[in-house]
Scaffold this motif. Structure first.
Motif, mmCIF file in Angstrom:
data_model
loop_
_atom_site.group_PDB
_atom_site.id
_atom_site.type_symbol
_atom_site.label_atom_id
_atom_site.label_comp_id
_atom_site.label_asym_id
_atom_site.label_seq_id
_atom_site.Cartn_x
_atom_site.Cartn_y
_atom_site.Cartn_z
ATOM 1 N N LEU A 77 4.437 13.687 56.938
ATOM 2 C CA LEU A 77 5.209 12.619 57.583
ATOM 3 C C LEU A 77 5.857 11.703 56.547
ATOM 4 O O LEU A 77 6.983 11.231 56.745
ATOM 5 C CB LEU A 77 4.300 11.820 58.517
ATOM 6 C CG LEU A 77 3.811 12.553 59.772
ATOM 7 C CD1 LEU A 77 2.842 11.676 60.549
ATOM 8 C CD2 LEU A 77 4.981 12.960 60.651
ATOM 9 N N PHE A 78 5.145 11.456 55.445
ATOM 10 C CA PHE A 78 5.709 10.638 54.376
ATOM 11 C C PHE A 78 6.977 11.302 53.823
ATOM 12 O O PHE A 78 8.004 10.638 53.626
ATOM 13 C CB PHE A 78 4.672 10.450 53.270
ATOM 14 C CG PHE A 78 5.121 9.554 52.147
ATOM 15 C CD1 PHE A 78 4.939 8.185 52.226
ATOM 16 C CD2 PHE A 78 5.721 10.078 51.018
ATOM 17 C CE1 PHE A 78 5.343 7.351 51.202
ATOM 18 C CE2 PHE A 78 6.137 9.262 49.982
ATOM 19 C CZ PHE A 78 5.940 7.891 50.073
ATOM 20 N N CYS A 79 6.888 12.609 53.589
ATOM 21 C CA CYS A 79 8.053 13.332 53.067
ATOM 22 C C CYS A 79 9.197 13.366 54.076
ATOM 23 O O CYS A 79 10.370 13.239 53.705
ATOM 24 C CB CYS A 79 7.659 14.761 52.689
ATOM 25 S SG CYS A 79 6.536 14.880 51.276
ATOM 26 N N LYS A 103 12.354 -2.162 59.530
ATOM 27 C CA LYS A 103 10.972 -2.510 59.880
ATOM 28 C C LYS A 103 10.097 -1.268 60.000
ATOM 29 O O LYS A 103 8.926 -1.269 59.607
ATOM 30 C CB LYS A 103 10.955 -3.287 61.199
ATOM 31 C CG LYS A 103 11.646 -4.642 61.143
ATOM 32 C CD LYS A 103 11.544 -5.361 62.468
ATOM 33 C CE LYS A 103 12.246 -6.720 62.417
ATOM 34 N NZ LYS A 103 11.596 -7.649 61.468
ATOM 35 N N LEU A 104 10.682 -0.193 60.546
ATOM 36 C CA LEU A 104 9.889 1.003 60.814
ATOM 37 C C LEU A 104 9.522 1.770 59.554
ATOM 38 O O LEU A 104 8.380 2.223 59.396
ATOM 39 C CB LEU A 104 10.660 1.919 61.767
ATOM 40 C CG LEU A 104 9.976 3.235 62.143
ATOM 41 C CD1 LEU A 104 8.653 2.973 62.862
ATOM 42 C CD2 LEU A 104 10.896 4.100 62.996
ATOM 43 N N VAL A 105 10.476 1.922 58.634
ATOM 44 C CA VAL A 105 10.235 2.761 57.454
ATOM 45 C C VAL A 105 9.113 2.214 56.571
ATOM 46 O O VAL A 105 8.200 2.966 56.195
ATOM 47 C CB VAL A 105 11.540 2.961 56.650
ATOM 48 C CG1 VAL A 105 11.259 3.629 55.306
ATOM 49 C CG2 VAL A 105 12.527 3.800 57.457
ATOM 50 N N PRO A 106 9.109 0.908 56.198
ATOM 51 C CA PRO A 106 7.959 0.423 55.412
ATOM 52 C C PRO A 106 6.654 0.468 56.186
ATOM 53 O O PRO A 106 5.584 0.664 55.592
ATOM 54 C CB PRO A 106 8.360 -1.014 55.043
ATOM 55 C CG PRO A 106 9.418 -1.390 56.006
ATOM 56 C CD PRO A 106 10.133 -0.127 56.360
ATOM 57 N N PHE A 107 6.723 0.304 57.505
ATOM 58 C CA PHE A 107 5.517 0.439 58.337
ATOM 59 C C PHE A 107 4.938 1.845 58.194
ATOM 60 O O PHE A 107 3.728 2.017 58.007
ATOM 61 C CB PHE A 107 5.888 0.142 59.793
ATOM 62 C CG PHE A 107 4.762 0.351 60.775
ATOM 63 C CD1 PHE A 107 3.712 -0.556 60.850
ATOM 64 C CD2 PHE A 107 4.756 1.452 61.617
ATOM 65 C CE1 PHE A 107 2.675 -0.369 61.767
ATOM 66 C CE2 PHE A 107 3.729 1.648 62.525
ATOM 67 C CZ PHE A 107 2.683 0.732 62.600
ATOM 68 N N LEU A 108 5.807 2.857 58.254
ATOM 69 C CA LEU A 108 5.363 4.238 58.077
ATOM 70 C C LEU A 108 4.899 4.492 56.647
ATOM 71 O O LEU A 108 3.911 5.203 56.427
ATOM 72 C CB LEU A 108 6.495 5.206 58.433
ATOM 73 C CG LEU A 108 6.924 5.246 59.902
ATOM 74 C CD1 LEU A 108 8.181 6.091 60.059
ATOM 75 C CD2 LEU A 108 5.805 5.783 60.769
ATOM 76 N N ARG A 109 5.598 3.904 55.671
ATOM 77 C CA ARG A 109 5.246 4.129 54.266
ATOM 78 C C ARG A 109 3.846 3.610 53.968
ATOM 79 O O ARG A 109 2.998 4.339 53.444
ATOM 80 C CB ARG A 109 6.271 3.449 53.360
ATOM 81 C CG ARG A 109 5.986 3.674 51.874
ATOM 82 C CD ARG A 109 7.136 3.199 51.017
ATOM 83 N NE ARG A 109 7.309 1.746 51.040
ATOM 84 C CZ ARG A 109 8.382 1.118 51.498
ATOM 85 N NH1 ARG A 109 9.397 1.802 52.000
ATOM 86 N NH2 ARG A 109 8.459 -0.193 51.470
#
Length: 373
Positions: A77-79, A103-109
């Motif tokens: 998922l990170f990739c 907001k979503l991308v750093p939350f996932l990171r």
């Protein structure tokens, strides 16, 4: 667009301050974008192949494999969901994907990093209980307990970010100093970055180090006892040759030794995964602390690339350090996808590679007798 001007879309705040990315040369950023793309492709393929391999050869699976699958899913998922935006940032030197994704991308990171480290910690605890408290193993690692542990690692990693996501303990927004979206202080000046680093990184890392210290001590003590037992047998060869009981004991010791070596290989592999995690995350941490004003851009880019490489390095470690995983990969690549029906019916894939794994695993299945203390 000038190198010192940062453009944004969809109401992302504009800043006249030069970002960190604006201090990098165009050639360096192009190299970083290409390298990140290669890392992304390797990570997507390697982690997906690992999950399929573990599912296709059920006899290879054990408790540690369940946590490894969770780790691979987090890295996949990170990739798939984070690295494309990192490539875009290196290529364009700005964030141009809107407020919602900011907001979503750093939350996932941050969430996937937390899941990865907690998965490594859970595998290490599994190794520790297997080696140091074997009598507990069957009670602790039942199917529902394993599922709860994996669920906890995901819910905790993402759940502790909910306050930041809703803006009451820091917030996810564009950071003009970094030139990308990250955790920034909220309207009261609060930020969750330090707490997240301590809770989601330092605490699991300390737990892993403590478990491995104990594992090495138990293994060292066990090896000493084994050598003393072998010396006592060599000092009384006549008894060994004439006693059926002693012959059975020797066969049992040989089986236990094989099982111990197999489990020790897995334990060393998990240690290599943890050390690679530290190596991948330490340089960017040092760069942020010692070179906050980006006087040495190459150091920062190298740190970012190592950080991203953490999502693709684990399958490489599996291939290098574990023959069973190598055979399982061969089975995953050679077995027809239709054979996946055997996962539930008990009819295992019949490719030579998978059958080789099954036979090899059967020879080392005496894990219940592992390191009797």
């Amino acid at each position: 667009m000038s190198e010192n001007n940062i453009n944004f879309t969809d109401d992302v705040t504009t800043s006249a301050e030069p970002s960190e990315l604006s201090k990098f040369s165009p050639g360096l950023l192009t190299f970083a974008a290409i390298a990140t793309g290669i890392i992304m492709l390797i990570g997507l393929f390697g982690n997906l192949l690992t999950v399929v391999a573990l599912l296709k050869c059920p006899k290879v699976r054990n408790v540690a494999a369940a946590f490894i699958i969770s780790l691979c899913i987090a890295d996949f998922l990170f990739c798939a969901m984070v690295l494309p935006f990192a490539i875009s940032g290196f290529w364009t030197r700005t964030w141009s994907h809107g407020v919602a994704l900011c907001k979503l991308v750093p939350f996932l990171r941050y969430g996937n990093v937390g899941v990865s480290l907690l998965s490594i910690a859970l595998i290490t605890v599994n190794r520790y209980i297997m080696i140091a408290h074997h009598s507990w193993y069957g009670r602790v690692y039942r199917k529902h307990n394993i599922a709860l542990m994996i669920l906890f690692s995901w819910m905790f990693s993402y759940g502790m970010q909910i306050p930041t996501l809703i803006g009451i303990w820091g917030q996810f927004d564009y950071d003009p100093e970094l030139g990308t979206c990250s955790i920034v202080p909220d309207e009261f000046g609060r930020s969750s970055k330090t707490a997240l680093f301590v809770i989601a990184f330092i605490v699991p890392a300390l737990l892993i180090l403590i478990c491995y210290a104990r594992i090495f001590w138990v293994v060292h003590s066990s090896e000493q006892r084994m050598r003393e037992h072998q010396r006592s047998q060599h000092s009384n060869p006549g008894t060994l040759n004439n006693s059926t009981v002693d012959k059975r004991s020797t066969i049992k010791d040989n089986r236990e030794t094989k099982a111990r070596r197999n489990e020790w290989r897995i334990t060393k592999m998990v240690l290599a995964i943890f050390l690679s995690f530290i190596v991948c995350y330490l340089p960017i941490t040092i760069a942020k602390v010692t070179d906050a004003h980006v006087h040495y851009p190459v150091f920062h880019v190298a740190g970012y690339l190592l950080l991203y490489a953490s999502a693709c390095v684990n399958p490489i470690i599996y291939v290098i350090m574990n023959a069973q995983y190598r055979a399982a990969y061969a089975a995953a690549l050679c077995c027809p996808l239709s054979r996946l029906s055997g996962l539930t019916s008990g009819a295992y894939p019949s490719s030579p590679a998978c059958q080789h794994v099954i036979r090899k695993t059967d020879r080392t299945s005496a894990l219940a007798s592992y390191i009797r203390t």
